[in-house]
Design an enzyme around this catalytic site. Sequence first.
Site, mmCIF file in Angstrom:
data_model
loop_
_atom_site.group_PDB
_atom_site.id
_atom_site.type_symbol
_atom_site.label_atom_id
_atom_site.label_comp_id
_atom_site.label_asym_id
_atom_site.label_seq_id
_atom_site.Cartn_x
_atom_site.Cartn_y
_atom_site.Cartn_z
ATOM 1 C CE LYS A 96 -14.037 -5.065 1.581
ATOM 2 N NZ LYS A 96 -13.545 -6.305 0.917
ATOM 3 C CB SER A 120 -10.912 -8.758 -0.998
ATOM 4 O OG SER A 120 -10.605 -8.177 -2.236
ATOM 5 C CB SER A 127 -10.861 -4.826 -1.348
ATOM 6 O OG SER A 127 -11.822 -5.824 -1.084
#
Length: 472
Positions: A84, A183, A159
Amino acid sequence: MTAFEEPATVHAFRDDALGEHDAVGLAAAIRRGEVGAAEVARDAAERVRAVEARLNAVQVHGEVPAHPTPRMGGAFAGVPTFVKDNTDYLGLPTGHGSAAFTPRAARRHAPFARQFLSSGVTVLGKTRLPEFGFSPTTEYEDAEPVRNPWHTGHSAGGSSGGSAALVAAGAVPIAHANDGGGSIRIPAACCGLVGLKPTRGRVVANAQSRQLPLDLVSDGIVSRSVRDTAAFLAAAETYWRNPKLPPLGLVEGPSGRRLRIGFLLDSPNGVHSDPATRAAVTETVATLERLGHTVEPVAPAIDAGFTDDFLTYWGMLSFLLGVTGRTLGADFDRRRTDGLSRGLRETYLKNWQRTPGVLRRLQRTKEAYAAAFRGLDLVLSPVLARTTPPIGHLSPAVPYPTLIERILTYVAFTPVDNVVGTPSISVPAASATDEGLPIGVIVSGRPGSERKLLEVAFALEADRPFRRIKDL
């Protein structure tokens, strides 16, 4: 996806070296010599290219290694994956999903990146996230959103939306995710995946979180199978184990023990879940009872002001990023941050005097949470109070007062576990929305109870295997 393309289901499953394997199965095939790590990496890169134009999930493509040298003995040796884009990976820029600065190449791996790499994975690049991971959807003011592979007209969550989209679409078996308010679990729910937020301290902490008065963030993965998430935690523990937590080891299936599980349909802050979400929870309750567990309604005694306090802390994080942004890039300009970041920061500046009381109350949340667990082993709830919204509903371009109201009535369950530091796993429910989108439920436990969570998740998966896009 352009404005002229109809929403669709998108996946990359095909007859290649990855096949339909999860990460554990693919690593086993590599170890047996049935496929090579280089072949797997090339085919994964092809899969990513095949879906990326529709999903917009990748922030940075790394070089596909011609001769990968996976760590011998690693649980995921040779398995392709992504990191990520809020976590440093040597040689790749870290952009945090923000247009407010020009990212520069990282000079070293972040501590968690090293832990993740110790499992033997081959990193192909970095996935997209909303600005600084603040939003529960991966959307932008001036860029294409990350789209849900089950239905490209809908959000992939946030996220860790880019990671979830790639894994659900079959481009890679697993991908890095992290969770500071939901997230990992939110995109897992939106994309029909397994997403476990570990106990605070179960994996190595990132440097930024350690400097905050309350560390909300835990790193992990999103996966298509429970065994991949279990294998990740076991591999992470092999690299480093927190002596303050009970050892976990490799969890390989359901347990014969019968548990007492509480459940709630509506959130601790009073938000009522929509009918499809409630149905997903009640179906899961029935399954758990049929499997021999005792399941009963529970009402956690979370302070009524928890949501306001969490919002203030959230705003403080945006304010601090605005103050310290030049450490990310010399050209950082907080005026170029998106509407959500600006709204959070401006709201905090109006209420900053509340900060000491907010911190005290958030720290005390663990007491109320512990009280809710008396006599219980685990608690079941929705991941989100609403089913996955269409693209645009939670866009940072929506005026802030409307946007924050929408977010708070959507993300109504997950933040408590981040504040308290307890583990929580999202798994797909048996039912889906009218559009065929997945619905997730979470099971949460006391600190260090990942084994129980994984055993229950294994049992749910065995009772009714999770749907796959390729089967539609």
